[in-house]
Design an enzyme around this catalytic site. Structure first.
Site, PDB file in Angstrom:
ATOM      1  CG  ASP A 168      72.688  -4.127   9.563  1.00 19.08           C
ATOM      2  OD1 ASP A 168      73.078  -3.348  10.446  1.00 19.08           O
ATOM      3  OD2 ASP A 168      72.531  -5.347   9.751  1.00 19.08           O
ATOM      4  CG  HIS A 169      77.028  -1.549   5.452  1.00 17.88           C
ATOM      5  ND1 HIS A 169      77.672  -2.750   5.253  1.00 17.88           N
ATOM      6  CD2 HIS A 169      76.224  -1.370   4.372  1.00 17.88           C
ATOM      7  CE1 HIS A 169      77.266  -3.281   4.109  1.00 17.88           C
ATOM      8  NE2 HIS A 169      76.395  -2.467   3.557  1.00 17.88           N
ATOM      9  N   GLY A 184      75.643 -10.688   4.469  1.00 19.84           N
ATOM     10  CA  GLY A 184      76.781  -9.892   4.921  1.00 19.84           C
ATOM     11  C   GLY A 184      77.943 -10.091   3.963  1.00 19.84           C
ATOM     12  CD  GLU A 214      87.687 -10.490   4.758  1.00 22.17           C
ATOM     13  OE1 GLU A 214      88.417 -11.250   5.434  1.00 22.17           O
ATOM     14  OE2 GLU A 214      87.656 -10.507   3.495  1.00 22.17           O
ATOM     15  N   GLY A 272      72.735 -13.450  -7.425  1.00 21.43           N
ATOM     16  CA  GLY A 272      73.055 -14.863  -7.595  1.00 21.43           C
ATOM     17  C   GLY A 272      72.069 -15.570  -8.514  1.00 21.43           C
TER      18      GLY A 272
END
Length: 307
Positions: free
Chosen positions: A37-38, A107, A110, A178
């Site tokens: 999804d870009h 997301g 940037e 993470g």
């Protein structure tokens, strides 16, 4: 091992190209067709003819395929309000007859936000937590009841929480590297945890963290599916492997170290290594979307040996 096709259309692909790949994946019995999804290309490619929207693409594919499951790795949380996203995904699930899987991430790119005027908030993880609460809360609210949510970032009041997905439960995918917050979020919301572009050692460590977080949350770690996403570059000969690596601008030895590259036998062995640390599903990042023979080779020479 469930093998799935994972595409990166922002690098340059039309809807028609994606449709050909999805239909080929369906015909070849891959488990699913997923896309990123870009809205902006990455690296040295020009991205022509320009980006396609993930959920508009999946809506089209929902009507033009019959069996293959459809989803995102991952929907960018910065692109859409969670209430609207819940409607979009539910509708596409209805359009597909219940074949959607929903990956959601915070997301991160940037530059694409700057390029298309999309706000890029500093605090993204907290928003992701609330987005998951809102989307799943809307879907789980019984028909005829109302959903209200009062969060730091999102507030919904007296929502009818419609429409509902076709599936009783749309599988939710969460992933990432993470060490603390991501495993805890997966333990709370995920049906599948995905480790993207990671080594065996990092994969094993992160899967263990997710299992520990699930246990801490009072959930059986085996309730989740564990998966990886890795670039694929497979050939019958060394020359064919090199040709495919050259076509995507990558080095063969680097791909063998960090992806699924080499002969079918080498790739089967590599997949078995990931299976040995807990992977149950593999998303094959296919970067040359015009090379349908690549899909066929993996389906015929790798899939039967790992299925």
């Amino acid at each position: 091992m469930d093998l799935r096709v994972f595409t990166e259309p922002q690098q340059g692909a039309t809807y028609e190209t994606l449709l050909r790949v999805a239909k080929a994946a369906e015909d070849l019995h891959y488990g699913a067709f997923f896309r990123s999804d870009h809205y902006l290309h990455m690296g040295s490619v020009d991205g022509l003819p320009g980006p396609t929207d993930a959920w508009i693409t999946l809506a089209g594919l929902a009507r033009e395929t019959d069996r293959i499951r459809l989803g995102t790795l991952m929907t960018a949380g910065t692109f859409r309000l969670p209430g609207v996203l819940a409607i979009q995904v539910a509708q596409v699930d209805q359009m597909s007859g219940g074949r959607v899987e929903f990956g959601l991430g915070s997301g991160w790119y940037e530059a694409e936000h700057e390029a298309y005027g999309i706000p890029f908030p500093k605090e993204k993880f907290g928003r992701l937590e609330e987005q998951l609460a809102v989307v799943t809360g809307l879907w789980n609210t019984p028909v005829g009841e109302r959903f209200t949510y009062e969060g730091k970032f999102y507030q919904l009041k007296d929502s009818p929480a419609l429409p509902k997905p076709a599936q009783p439960k749309v599988p939710v995918l969460i992933g990432g590297h993470g060490a603390k917050r991501t495993p805890a979020l997966a333990a709370r919301y995920a049906d599948e945890f995905n480790m993207p572009f990671a080594s065996l050692e990092d994969t094993e460590r992160q899967f263990q963290r997710v299992r520990a977080a699930a246990a801490e949350a009072g959930r059986d770690g085996d309730d989740l599916v564990y998966s990886n996403a890795l670039v694929a570059c497979v050939g019958r000969t060394d020359l064919e492997v090199k040709r495919r690596a050259d076509a995507i601008g990558r080095d063969v030895e680097e791909l063998k170290a960090n992806g699924l590259a080499g002969s079918p036998a080498e790739v089967v062995e590599r997949i078995a290594q990931f299976q040995g640390v807990g992977a149950q599903r593999m998303y094959l990042q296919m970067l040359d979307l015009d090379d349908l023979d690549h899909l066929e080779l993996i389906a015929s020479a790798v899939m039967p040996q790992v299925g």
